[in-house]
Motif scaffolding. Structure first.
Motif, mmCIF file in Angstrom:
data_model
loop_
_atom_site.group_PDB
_atom_site.id
_atom_site.type_symbol
_atom_site.label_atom_id
_atom_site.label_comp_id
_atom_site.label_asym_id
_atom_site.label_seq_id
_atom_site.Cartn_x
_atom_site.Cartn_y
_atom_site.Cartn_z
ATOM 1 N N HIS A 213 0.691 -1.288 -0.019
ATOM 2 C CA HIS A 213 0.019 -0.129 0.041
ATOM 3 C C HIS A 213 0.967 1.377 0.135
ATOM 4 O O HIS A 213 0.303 2.291 -0.207
ATOM 5 C CB HIS A 213 -1.150 0.040 1.299
ATOM 6 N N ARG A 252 -2.477 -5.193 5.619
ATOM 7 C CA ARG A 252 -2.533 -4.805 4.262
ATOM 8 C C ARG A 252 -1.510 -5.390 3.198
ATOM 9 O O ARG A 252 -1.267 -5.320 2.153
ATOM 10 C CB ARG A 252 -2.526 -3.152 3.982
ATOM 11 N N VAL A 387 -6.934 -4.440 1.693
ATOM 12 C CA VAL A 387 -7.861 -3.460 2.651
ATOM 13 C C VAL A 387 -7.187 -3.809 4.050
ATOM 14 O O VAL A 387 -6.761 -4.878 4.334
ATOM 15 C CB VAL A 387 -9.366 -3.587 2.581
ATOM 16 N N SER A 709 -5.519 6.059 -1.527
ATOM 17 C CA SER A 709 -5.899 4.589 -0.961
ATOM 18 C C SER A 709 -4.968 3.605 -0.954
ATOM 19 O O SER A 709 -4.920 2.378 -0.370
ATOM 20 C CB SER A 709 -7.039 4.265 -1.748
ATOM 21 N N GLN A 739 -9.553 11.670 -7.961
ATOM 22 C CA GLN A 739 -8.599 11.365 -7.119
ATOM 23 C C GLN A 739 -8.718 12.221 -5.959
ATOM 24 O O GLN A 739 -8.687 11.936 -4.774
ATOM 25 C CB GLN A 739 -7.160 11.025 -7.488
ATOM 26 N N ILE A 743 -14.139 12.725 1.016
ATOM 27 C CA ILE A 743 -14.049 11.248 1.515
ATOM 28 C C ILE A 743 -14.523 11.255 3.086
ATOM 29 O O ILE A 743 -14.466 10.143 3.621
ATOM 30 C CB ILE A 743 -12.709 10.690 1.540
ATOM 31 N N SER A 871 -4.461 9.945 5.593
ATOM 32 C CA SER A 871 -3.366 8.940 5.748
ATOM 33 C C SER A 871 -3.210 8.363 7.201
ATOM 34 O O SER A 871 -3.048 9.415 8.258
ATOM 35 C CB SER A 871 -1.868 9.504 5.275
#
Length: 889
Positions: A213, A252, A387, A709, A739, A743, A871
């Motif tokens: 990630h 992840r 995830v 993400s 992008q 959110i 983040s």
């Protein structure tokens, strides 16, 4: 005595021992039989050098001899050549002593002792006497504890000695880390594993070769207690096991692995078996997993056996191989991995093919070997990481408070030791005494940290010998890590035995004076080879270095399988054994050349071995199969780039990389990354815009846009460089039109306490209307340290943006612990404060559905309470991600 007779005598000795009442170290007769075969095979492969003689002559018990056989059968050949038999026997006896004296000693199964306690080597570190030193310090501290409490206690001891600090790829030895008082994660975990093994606790170093990630990798420790394996962050003590800052990123992960010494038949999935180690997959300890089969076919749709299959994770703008397997007789292999995307690359001979595999969605994929190095094409790949699904063990407030108190005490112990290092004033006094350059002396004495006495002794003697200035030049070509662990013997050898030409240049110092070639153990080799090689022959080699190339080709046997872990053999070891691996042979050539006064090195970008002809001053490539001096033909590549809104000048490793085709796959070119804290290094504009000279051949250009993400929009472009011609390619950074989007939400009226103030203040009051950044810091933790350095790298961009950045500490104690001087070049727009009662952190975590405890957390939001970026935890390249979002607003 013939080799056959020696083997017979050794077998006879084993037979005698087998008939007496002494206890075995290995009670599994089948395993012992296999071990004996492997040992005898190793000895036959290393006939020259008499490295096994002492093993037959030293007096040992049956258990000691079996343990020594186990070590010698599976240790890399470099350990056999570079360390004495008595050294390994002493470590065997220390292992048995701990087994006898620790309360859990007899409860650890034989197999675990064999593979996870006895072995000295953890990574690619220099071996040292740490087992003896560590056991003396730790035995009374842990002997009356349970195994789980002992693991926690050893980690607290480790924190007294070592704290996290990034550094280069070479791994310091455990004692060198103690002397330095810090290390990167690979060194911290090597150190902690050595400490745990010293008291008889099975331990192993676990790596995620690369995160899925975000960029970078990480290493930590697993330790065994009472029938189970537990994990911990090395030198980062927690109140309980199975807890570390990396719980969330590990959930992840696509792959975690560890290399087990020797032949191993444990319950974990085997990734690779070599003559030295068994690599096992431990991803299931950390994340939800899925298995996928990979079938490899040729152009005729026939299954291909023996094809190499590489499983690759996108990281640092390349597709990095995290696992390598080979297809079976039915043309397939399989892997268990986290539930995300990998690029799977298959090759055999001069044919290759690839595909994306989404673990958890695809149980089987097919790859057709329908490409060759001559193919030119571009393909786009969307890569999605797993995830987050972290599970955190419970920690009571009392446990947390007690742990924090202990860590503060341990910090004080370590800082008291660090306070004994050389200060700037002390260095200036030494420089005056020696009449040497003050700035350079300060740089080297301060930079050497716990090794300052060695550096001081070296400089003092060099001044007496009227070589003070040259000694400074030698220190100047060393890496920062070399300064911290180099020995006096090595320094003096390379100062007094370097044959330097009269026309000294910076290149001369790097190409002749420097003791280091790559990541090998530094040794005093110059005087050694000057004695071994006759002067007449040395003169001829200086005139014609091709003689040395041809000598290496004739006299040295390459047997890579004896050193699967790629532990570099010392040049002296290569000379004695005449059997080595490719990497060690390369280092050997450069070392001998430098010993004879021939400028030689390994190219940092391509890893080619090269030398400079002293007569013509021309640079030649070393080809051990060629009969004449060679230079690789070259061409030029130019990349065209159309800037996108969020990125004007892509950076190497962050946004793009170039790899060269060789034997079915592509190998990365290692261009300079520069000082990441200062935003330097290779970029499109200084590397590819005006043209880059490359050896002819086939290349791969990979670009990638990392989204918030963790997903990546990647592009893969295959092209060819022809001799004397220019190849033009397009460097494309893909964009996501959506992008930057809302959110989540965050209340900009949230209150915090600015440092050195007494009244609470809202974020809105601080930043005014518009966008802002809020961060919650985990002081002293590796993820926060990375984040702040990434922010410092984009200081100018953030200051130009001009909006406020409010960085909050969880409490006053953490604020007091934070040292701004450790993070120079942070933007002037930062405002520091205290998140009183954790209100801001809780609000962000709840509204964004984040882990409530993992730090750091960063958001970009506005005074309309809209969040457009978030983040949490360990994220490399945070500064670039922030700027990408800011540019897109």
């Amino acid at each position: 005595m013939t080799k056959q007779l020696k083997l017979c005598l050794f077998a006879f000795t084993l037979l005698i021992l087998g008939g007496c009442s002494q206890a075995h170290f290995i009670n599994d007769e089948t395993y012992l039989q296999q071990l004996t075969q492997d040992y005898e095979s190793k000895e036959r492969s290393m006939q020259q050098g008499n490295f096994f003689d002492d093993l037959r002559l030293l007096k040992m018990t049956k258990a000691e001899r079996e343990a020594m056989m186990f070590l010698y059968a599976y240790m890399p050949s470099s350990d056999i050549t570079d360390y004495s038999t008595s050294y390994f026997l002493e470590n065997v006896r220390l292992t048995f002593q701990a087994e006898k004296e620790m309360s859990w000693g007899t409860s650890v199964p034989e197999e675990l002792v064999r593979h996870f306690v006895l072995p000295i080597r953890v990574n690619n570190e220099n071996l040292d006497t740490s087992r003896d030193v560590f056991y003396s310090e730790l035995k009374d501290r842990v002997k009356d504890l349970s195994m789980k409490d002992a693991i926690l206690e050893v980690n607290h001891w480790c924190h007294e000695k070592v704290v996290y600090q990034p550094s280069d790829a070479r791994t310091s030895s455990p004692l060198a880390s103690v002397k330095t008082a810090y290390g990167r994660c690979g060194e911290e975990s090597t150190f902690a594993v050595a400490a745990l093994r010293s008291v008889g606790i099975p331990a192993r170093q676990v790596y995620t070769p690369r995160w899925a990630h975000t960029d970078d990798n990480h290493a930590w420790v697993e330790a065994w207690a009472d029938g189970e394996w537990y994990f911990l962050g090395a030198c980062e003590p927690e109140p309980v096991l199975n807890l570390g800052w990396f719980n969330s990123p590990a959930s992840r992960g696509m792959l975690m692995h560890t290399k087990v010494f020797g032949r191993y038949n444990g319950p974990e999935e085997i990734m690779e078996e070599t003559l030295n180690y068994t690599e096992i997959n431990v991803i299931e300890n950390y994340a939800p997993t899925a298995n996928a089969k990979v079938f490899v076919l040729d152009d005729s749709r026939e299954f291909v056996s023996g094809a190499k299959v590489e499983f690759k994770v996108y990281n640092y703008a390349e597709f990095y191989t995290v696992a390598q397997k080979f297809t079976n007789g039915e043309g397939y292999t399989s892997l268990t991995a986290g539930k995300g995307d990998m690029l799977v690359w298959a090759s055999k001979g001069d044919r290759f093919g690839f595909t994306k595999c989404s673990f958890g969605e695809e149980q089987e994929v097919e790859i057709v070997l329908n490409h060759s190095a001559d193919d030119h094409f571009n393909v786009e790949l969307d890569i999605v990481p797993p995830v987050e699904s972290a599970h955190l063990p419970e920690v009571t407030p009392e446990q947390r408070a007690q742990n924090d108190k202990r860590m503060a005490e341990e910090d004080a112990i370590r800082k008291a030791y660090v306070s004994t290092f050389v200060t700037k004033d002390q260095a200036a006094q030494k420089a005056d005494e020696w009449q040497l350059n003050k700035e350079k002396v300060a740089k080297f004495l301060i930079g050497s940290r716990g090794n300052h006495e060695i550096i001081s002794s070296f400089l003092a003697q060099a001044v007496v010998e009227k070589q003070g200035d040259l000694a400074l030049e030698l220190l100047n070509v060393l890496s920062a890590k070399d300064l911290r662990d180099i020995s006096l013997e090595v320094l003096e050898d390379h100062l007094y035995n370097s044959l330097l030409p009269k026309d000294l240049t910076l290149e001369t110092y790097k190409e002749i004076l420097n003791p280091r070639v790559e990541n090998e153990m530094l040794t005093a080799y110059k005087g050694y080879f000057q004695e071994k090689i006759e002067e007449d022959e040395a003169v001829e080699m200086r005139k014609n270095p091709l003689m040395l190339v041809n000598w290496c080709n004739r006299e040295i046997t390459v047997f890579n399988e004896l050193n699967a872990q790629k532990i570099r053999m010392s040049p002296q070891g290569v000379w004695l054994s005449r059997t080595t691996d490719n990497l060690s042979r390369d280092i050997f050539f450069v070392a001998v050349a430098r010993s004879l006064g021939i400028p030689a090195w390994k190219d940092e970008v391509t890893n080619k071995v090269q030398y400079r002809n002293l007569i013509t001053r021309e640079v030649f490539d070393v080809d051990f199969s060629a009969d004449e001096e060679t230079k690789a033909p070259q061409g030029t590549v130019i990349a065209k780039y159309k800037p996108i809104k969020t990125l004007s000048d892509p950076k190497y490793y962050t946004h793009f990389t170039i790899s060269k085709y060789e034997n079915g796959t592509y190998h990365l070119l290692n261009f300079d990354s520069g000082d990441s804290d200062m935003g330097e290094g290779a970029t499109w504009s200084n590397l590819l815009e005006k043209g880059l000279k490359l050896d002819t051949g086939s290349y791969m250009l990979v670009t990638g846009t990392r989204l918030a993400s963790g997903a990546v929009l990647s592009s893969v472009n295959l092209f060819t460089v022809n001799e004397g011609k220019t190849t033009t390619v397009n460097l494309v950074m893909r964009e996501d039109s959506e992008q930057v989007q809302v959110i989540g939400n965050f209340n900009s009226e949230s209150k915090y306490l600015p440092l050195e103030e007494t009244e609470l203040k809202s974020i809105l009051q601080t930043t005014g209307r518009g966008y802002f950044v809020v961060g919650i810091l985990g002081v002293g933790q590796e993820p926060t340290n990375h984040a702040l350095k990434d922010i410092a790298a984009v200081k100018e961009d953030l200051e130009k943006w001009g909006r406020g950045m409010v960085l909050l500490f969880p409490d006053q104690q953490k604020a007091d612990k934070f040292k701004k001087d450790d993070f120079p070049n942070l933007p002037s727009t930062i405002i520091y404060g205290i998140d009183v009662d954790g209100i801001v952190q809780r609000d962000i975590a709840e509204s964004m559905k984040l882990n409530k405890s993992a730090l750091p957390i960063f958001i970009i939001a506005d005074t309309f309470n809209r969040v457009v970026f978030v983040s949490q935890g360990y994220t490399i390249g945070l500064g670039n991600q922030l700027m990408k979002t800011i540019h897109g607003l």
